[in-house]
Design a protein around this motif. Structure first.
Motif, PDB file in Angstrom:
ATOM      1  N   LYS A 106      -5.019   7.000  -9.614  1.00 38.39           N
ATOM      2  CA  LYS A 106      -5.907   6.289 -10.933  1.00 38.39           C
ATOM      3  C   LYS A 106      -7.117   6.984 -11.259  1.00 38.39           C
ATOM      4  O   LYS A 106      -7.387   7.024 -12.745  1.00 38.39           O
ATOM      5  CB  LYS A 106      -6.004   4.857 -10.675  1.00 38.39           C
ATOM      6  CG  LYS A 106      -7.304   4.978  -9.575  1.00 38.39           C
ATOM      7  CD  LYS A 106      -7.826   3.642  -9.192  1.00 38.39           C
ATOM      8  CE  LYS A 106      -9.045   3.308  -8.556  1.00 38.39           C
ATOM      9  NZ  LYS A 106      -9.063   3.626  -6.987  1.00 38.39           N
ATOM     10  N   GLU A 136      -7.657   9.067   1.099  1.00 35.70           N
ATOM     11  CA  GLU A 136      -7.441   8.841  -0.467  1.00 35.70           C
ATOM     12  C   GLU A 136      -8.247   9.225  -1.364  1.00 35.70           C
ATOM     13  O   GLU A 136      -8.772   8.414  -2.232  1.00 35.70           O
ATOM     14  CB  GLU A 136      -7.213   7.483  -0.481  1.00 35.70           C
ATOM     15  CG  GLU A 136      -5.950   6.747   0.397  1.00 35.70           C
ATOM     16  CD  GLU A 136      -5.648   5.343   0.242  1.00 35.70           C
ATOM     17  OE1 GLU A 136      -4.630   4.567   0.442  1.00 35.70           O
ATOM     18  OE2 GLU A 136      -6.697   4.795  -0.247  1.00 35.70           O
ATOM     19  N   SER A 188     -16.550   3.530  -4.152  1.00 35.67           N
ATOM     20  CA  SER A 188     -16.304   4.937  -4.854  1.00 35.67           C
ATOM     21  C   SER A 188     -17.712   5.501  -5.011  1.00 35.67           C
ATOM     22  O   SER A 188     -18.760   4.745  -5.228  1.00 35.67           O
ATOM     23  CB  SER A 188     -15.827   4.651  -6.312  1.00 35.67           C
ATOM     24  OG  SER A 188     -14.921   5.639  -6.648  1.00 35.67           O
TER      25      SER A 188
HETATM   26  C1  LIG Z   1      -9.854   4.158  -6.245  1.00 35.21           C
HETATM   27  C2  LIG Z   1      -9.230   4.312  -4.801  1.00 35.21           C
HETATM   28  C3  LIG Z   1      -9.388   5.378  -4.293  1.00 35.21           C
HETATM   29  C4  LIG Z   1     -10.080   6.506  -4.764  1.00 35.21           C
HETATM   30  O1  LIG Z   1     -11.557   6.392  -4.861  1.00 35.21           O
HETATM   31  P1  LIG Z   1     -12.301   7.485  -4.925  1.00 35.21           P
HETATM   32  O2  LIG Z   1     -13.730   6.941  -5.167  1.00 35.21           O
HETATM   33  O3  LIG Z   1     -12.018   8.270  -6.641  1.00 35.21           O
HETATM   34  O4  LIG Z   1     -12.278   8.719  -4.159  1.00 35.21           O
HETATM   35  C5  LIG Z   1      -8.737   5.430  -2.889  1.00 35.21           C
HETATM   36  N1  LIG Z   1      -8.062   4.543  -2.537  1.00 35.21           N
HETATM   37  C6  LIG Z   1      -8.095   3.307  -3.265  1.00 35.21           C
HETATM   38  C7  LIG Z   1      -7.149   1.899  -2.268  1.00 35.21           C
HETATM   39  C8  LIG Z   1      -8.553   3.069  -4.344  1.00 35.21           C
HETATM   40  O5  LIG Z   1      -8.436   2.011  -5.018  1.00 35.21           O
END
Ligand SMILES: *Cc1c(COP(=O)(O)O)cnc(C)c1O
Length: 419
Positions: free
Chosen positions: A54, A274, A198
């Motif tokens: 995303k 992630e 985040s």
């Molecule tokens: C948005 C999201 C991420 C990534 O978050 P970042 O702050 O961009 O590293 C990872 N895992 C899940 C479930 C998310 O919703």
């Protein structure tokens, strides 16, 4: 003539001339470096990096990350489609989301990806769908670990009152229920998942989150439930301001790994992370042309990009560094507020910035726009989305064509009786 900003070995002002503005420009080398650095930081354990699609779902970006060995965290059927198209194997994709439709659950089952289950409701629906399709689906539960990172409230996702995940104290019951369903076939319990928020700059919260998650994994073990992976989500912040802390993947690993390795388990699971923002945030600039400069309540610089292309300043009060790309060596001469062309007074990209004398026709570069930038863009105000360019060691290629007015009409239908 002023000196020009260079990005990925390319003159940014030349890019503006050649491809027009506004324009997103992504540096391939930086993207690869970010990914490799993150991956290496966790290489002392069996681990995988699932890039959060995303943050930036451009197919070329996904393709580069697939080449680097990334897996994917997807949050919709559409993101799953893009990740698969980019060549990310189904075995390295986690399908997340707090509100998945039957169609999306079916797609997940048929694609053979692991599903992060967000509620009991979803568990039962997924079990039924898998049985009906005669397939097995691997699952994890998304846990709400009740952790408050210091970040903007709109991007804290692991708070007790957050909409995401199974409440911490119900997680054991969720796994017991899933184990019951496993006997009937369909569901296969594989992992556990959380994501606490985040743009986290104080990484000490990841120690707390890891400890809480590993305590759950230990207690599941005691109940005879062994997991193959622990996914601790994303959230590592990046320094948007020059003087902000810049936690590294190694700093993050130092918080996570001791608690992860220290858990008392029969067999150590795989560790999954992630990251989204860290991987793509600083790889990309948005370049935009000045249409007008005027003195009013503020010294306004009106540019051709607005919150239709970069909504973070409006949505999260986010700060992005800016520079005048065609006057990069000139000293500050005024304090300017950079505003977009959208018909809303909130359309402000940068407030009260010290910049060289700005004039109509100048090119402004907005830095660190790679995460949640183009990905959140819209056609609001009848503005076709801009192009995206990939630069690599001095070469530039289009990775998304600029939309045209025809794209504003796409899928619109005027009933014949109105013609
Ligand atoms: C948005 C999201 C991420 C990534 O978050 P970042 O702050 O961009 O590293 C990872 N895992 C899940 C479930 C998310 O919703």
């Amino acid at each position: 003539m002023g000196k020009h900003l260079m990005f990925g070995g390319v003159d940014v002002v030349e890019l503006a001339e050649r491809f027009g503005t506004p324009l997103y420009v992504t540096d391939e080398q930086r993207l690869r470096e970010n990914f490799r650095r993150f991956k290496n930081a966790f290489s002392s354990v069996d681990s995988e990096i699932y890039y959060a699609v995303k943050a930036n779902g451009n197919l070329a970006v996904l393709r580069i990350l697939a080449q680097e060995g990334a897996g994917a965290d997807v949050f919709s059927g559409g993101e799953l489609y893009l990740a698969r198209l980019a060549g990310i194997p189904a075995s390295k994709i986690l399908f997340n989301g707090n509100s998945k439709s039957d169609e999306e659950l079916e797609l997940a089952v048929l694609s053979g990806v692991c599903v992060s289950v967000d509620s009991f409701d979803e568990l039962y629906a997924l079990s039924e769908i898998a049985k009906r399709l005669g397939r097995d689906v691997e699952i994890a539960f998304r846990v709400n670990p009740d952790i408050s990172p210091e970040t903007h409230p709109k991007i804290a996702t692991g708070l007790r009152e957050s909409k995401f995940g199974i409440p911490y104290e119900e997680v054991l019951d969720a796994y017991k229920e899933a184990k019951q369903l496993e006997i009937e076939g369909g569901i296969r319990v594989c992992g556990i998942h959380c994501h606490i928020g985040s743009q986290i700059l104080d990484v000490s919260v990841f120690k707390e989150a890891t400890e809480k998650m590993m305590a759950l994994v230990e207690s599941l073990n005691e109940h005879g439930i062994e997991l193959e992976f622990v996914d601790l989500g994303g959230g590592l912040g990046i320094p948007y301001k020059k003087d902000e802390p810049a936690p590294t993947p190694e700093d993050l690993a130092a918080q996570i790994l001791p608690a992860f390795k220290g858990a008392k388990l029969k067999r150590r699971p795989k560790l999954i992370l992630e990251p989204g923002r860290y991987i793509v945030g600083n790889t990309t600039i948005l370049i935009t042309r000045v249409n007008a400069v005027k003195r009013a309540a503020k010294h306004f610089v009106a540019v051709d990009a607005g919150f239709n292309l970069l909504i973070r300043p409006v949505l999260y009060d986010a700060y992005h560094e800016v520079a005048v790309a065609n006057k990069i060596d000139e000293p500050p001469a005024g304090t300017y507020t950079i505003v977009g062309p959208i018909c809303e007074s909130g359309d402000i990209l940068a407030k009260d910035r010290r910049l060289p004398k700005v004039e109509r026709g100048d090119i402004i570069a907005i830095f660190d726009a790679g995460a949640y930038g183009f990905a959140m863009s819209s056609q609001y105000n009848g503005r076709p989305r801009c192009a995206e360019i990939l630069v690599n060691n001095g070469e530039a290629e289009v990775i998304r064509r600029r939309e045209t007015y025809d794209d504003l009409l796409k899928n619109q239908v005027v009933p014949p009786r109105l013609l």
